[in-house]
Enzyme design. Sequence first.
Site, PDB file in Angstrom:
ATOM      1  N   LYS A   1      22.938 -55.852 -29.619  1.00  0.00           N
ATOM      2  CA  LYS A   1      21.655 -55.626 -30.560  1.00  0.00           C
ATOM      3  C   LYS A   1      22.041 -54.734 -31.615  1.00  0.00           C
ATOM      4  CE  LYS A   1      21.245 -51.102 -30.398  1.00  0.00           C
ATOM      5  NZ  LYS A   1      20.981 -50.428 -30.827  1.00  0.00           N
TER       6      LYS A   1
ATOM      7  N   ASP B   1      18.320 -47.973 -24.389  1.00  0.00           N
ATOM      8  CA  ASP B   1      18.009 -49.619 -25.028  1.00  0.00           C
ATOM      9  C   ASP B   1      18.791 -50.486 -24.221  1.00  0.00           C
ATOM     10  OD1 ASP B   1      18.232 -48.368 -27.961  1.00  0.00           O
ATOM     11  OD2 ASP B   1      20.756 -48.486 -28.239  1.00  0.00           O
TER      12      ASP B   1
END
Length: 279
Positions: free
Chosen positions: A8, A131
Amino acid sequence: MKITANAKINLTLDITGIRPDGFHSLRSVMVPISLCDELTFEENEKFAFSCDIKALETNDNLCVRAAKLFFEKTKKPDGVSIHLQKNIPFPAGLGGGSADAAAVLKGLNSFYGMPICENALFELAEKLGSDVSLCLLGRGALCEGRGEVLTPIKSIGVMPVVIAIGEGRLSTPDVYRRYDAMNLPVRNDTDFFLSALAANDRERLLSSLGNAFEPVADELCPETKTLRKRLSELGAANARLSGSGPSVFGIFNDEQTARLAVDVLESEGFSAYFCKTVK
Ligand code: C5P
């Protein structure tokens, strides 16, 4: 069974305060990118974890911790081997470890015929790291809380991205500590980004990217600043630090310019990867 684990990038990252648990509250727009690790699941007598990078083949690896949580929750026999092929640089601020952990949760659930529902998978993800939830979601989202409170966003479409990283390393806790010590003003890139996204204004969207950790990374690892500058010089519409660094990403308007930037950065001794945002 093979699955991929996408990295990401943080298009925005505003730190909004410190929580009673010592973690920081943040507002960050994160999107998955096509740069990914690969995980292979095979039936085995007992649980085994291997990785092409031997230094990562430990019981501390988030993959092993994710698998343990899964087996504790489901009480399934742990007869599976997991092999991790690492392609995402680490530690880099690209969520590689989190992506792998999310892929283990998703992969094991599929391997064992979906014994747990999506909500329960997200509960396990939260326990593994800030995350992991976003990586499990697998699409762009506004991430709040310590990163685990997700609001999916409208797709930004597929955009060419160059990830660049030098030799320097940054530790996430150190970056947060130094950020606190620097007493920086609170940024609000996220709201600007979200309003540009709502207005379908691509130019404003790209100019609203930002990361509150940049002044910290510039100080602790000056090559992050050099890399942002080089990416802009090489044609990126915007170039920012990802997460707590030290990787930097540039978003490009066209693929050819992005691929050329990768070649130039590599010739200058940096590691650089061409990829795309995932729709
Ligand atoms: O959750 P994760 O493993 O990514 O966090 C690593 C470290 O980063 C934490 O131990 C904490 O020091 C810091 N952190 C924080 N606030 C967050 C996320 C991480 O202070 N929202």
